[in-house]
Design a protein around this motif. Structure first.
Motif, PDB file in Angstrom:
ATOM      1  N   SER A  53       0.945  -1.224  -0.034  1.00 32.94           N
ATOM      2  CA  SER A  53      -0.038   0.225   0.078  1.00 32.94           C
ATOM      3  C   SER A  53       0.852   1.245  -0.254  1.00 32.94           C
ATOM      4  O   SER A  53       2.054   1.061  -0.035  1.00 32.94           O
ATOM      5  N   SER A  54       0.384   2.402  -0.003  1.00 34.40           N
ATOM      6  CA  SER A  54       1.018   3.674   0.049  1.00 34.40           C
ATOM      7  C   SER A  54       1.429   3.918   1.257  1.00 34.40           C
ATOM      8  O   SER A  54       1.065   3.334   2.313  1.00 34.40           O
ATOM      9  N   ASP A  55       2.431   4.823   1.241  1.00 32.57           N
ATOM     10  CA  ASP A  55       3.111   4.933   2.804  1.00 32.57           C
ATOM     11  C   ASP A  55       2.064   5.684   3.915  1.00 32.57           C
ATOM     12  O   ASP A  55       2.215   5.166   5.020  1.00 32.57           O
ATOM     13  N   GLU A  56       1.173   6.422   3.282  1.00 30.12           N
ATOM     14  CA  GLU A  56       0.255   6.805   4.150  1.00 30.12           C
ATOM     15  C   GLU A  56      -0.730   5.733   4.890  1.00 30.12           C
ATOM     16  O   GLU A  56      -1.021   5.586   5.946  1.00 30.12           O
TER      17      GLU A  56
END
Length: 173
Positions: free
Chosen positions: A37-40
């Motif tokens: 997934s994305s870092d956020e």
């Protein structure tokens, strides 16, 4: 942070309910599930997983849970009184820790809790027994003294003792 809310539980949840809620939360937010997934999203899931783990560690242990519930109730009273409870980052469980009373103030709850400990009660009973025995012995000795030395003054008794010592010394030579 409310550990019960973190796991989606009510305050009367059993250990089995706590385990099941943590298992579901761990499966949903485990960092390995969000590795692509994305870092956020990954950071958010990691944070939620850490909170769930912390909540589980506190709620599954009976002693930690009782301590947490007590502190939660104490924090709740601050909410109702209109005071805002500061969040302490130094707290070991991540929940509100009420400020300690200054040493000059007397806290009756702490004193009562200390007095009601089994060890304290045993020590107080032993101290009371020793004090009672001392008083009985002191009164007994005084009564024996008065009975054996009725009508004599202290000076007369000391003279008798000194005569006995001198008589003993002269006979032993």
């Amino acid at each position: 942070m409310d550990h019960y809310q973190t796991l989606g539980l009510n305050r009367r949840a059993s250990k089995e309910e706590i385990k099941e809620a943590f298992r579901k939360s761990a499966l949903k937010f485990h960092p390995d599930r969000h590795s692509h997934s994305s870092d956020e999203v990954r950071e958010g899931a990691s944070l939620r997983f850490k909170r769930a783990s912390e909540a589980y560690q506190v709620l599954i242990d009976d002693k930690k849970r009782a301590d947490y519930d007590f502190r939660l109730r104490s924090a709740g009273s601050a909410r109702w009184s209109g005071r805002r409870a500061p969040h302490s980052s130094s707290s070991s469980y991540g929940y509100y820790r009420p400020p300690r009373a200054p040493a000059s103030e007397f806290d009756a709850k702490i004193a009562f809790r200390w007095l009601m400990r089994r060890q304290t009660l045993i020590q107080l009973a032993a101290a009371g027994a020793l004090l009672g025995a001392y008083i009985v012995m002191e009164n007994s000795l005084e009564k024996v003294w008065k009975r054996n030395n009725a009508g004599k003054s202290f000076e007369e008794i000391m003279e008798t003792i000194n005569k006995g010592k001198s008589h003993k010394d002269s006979s032993s030579k």
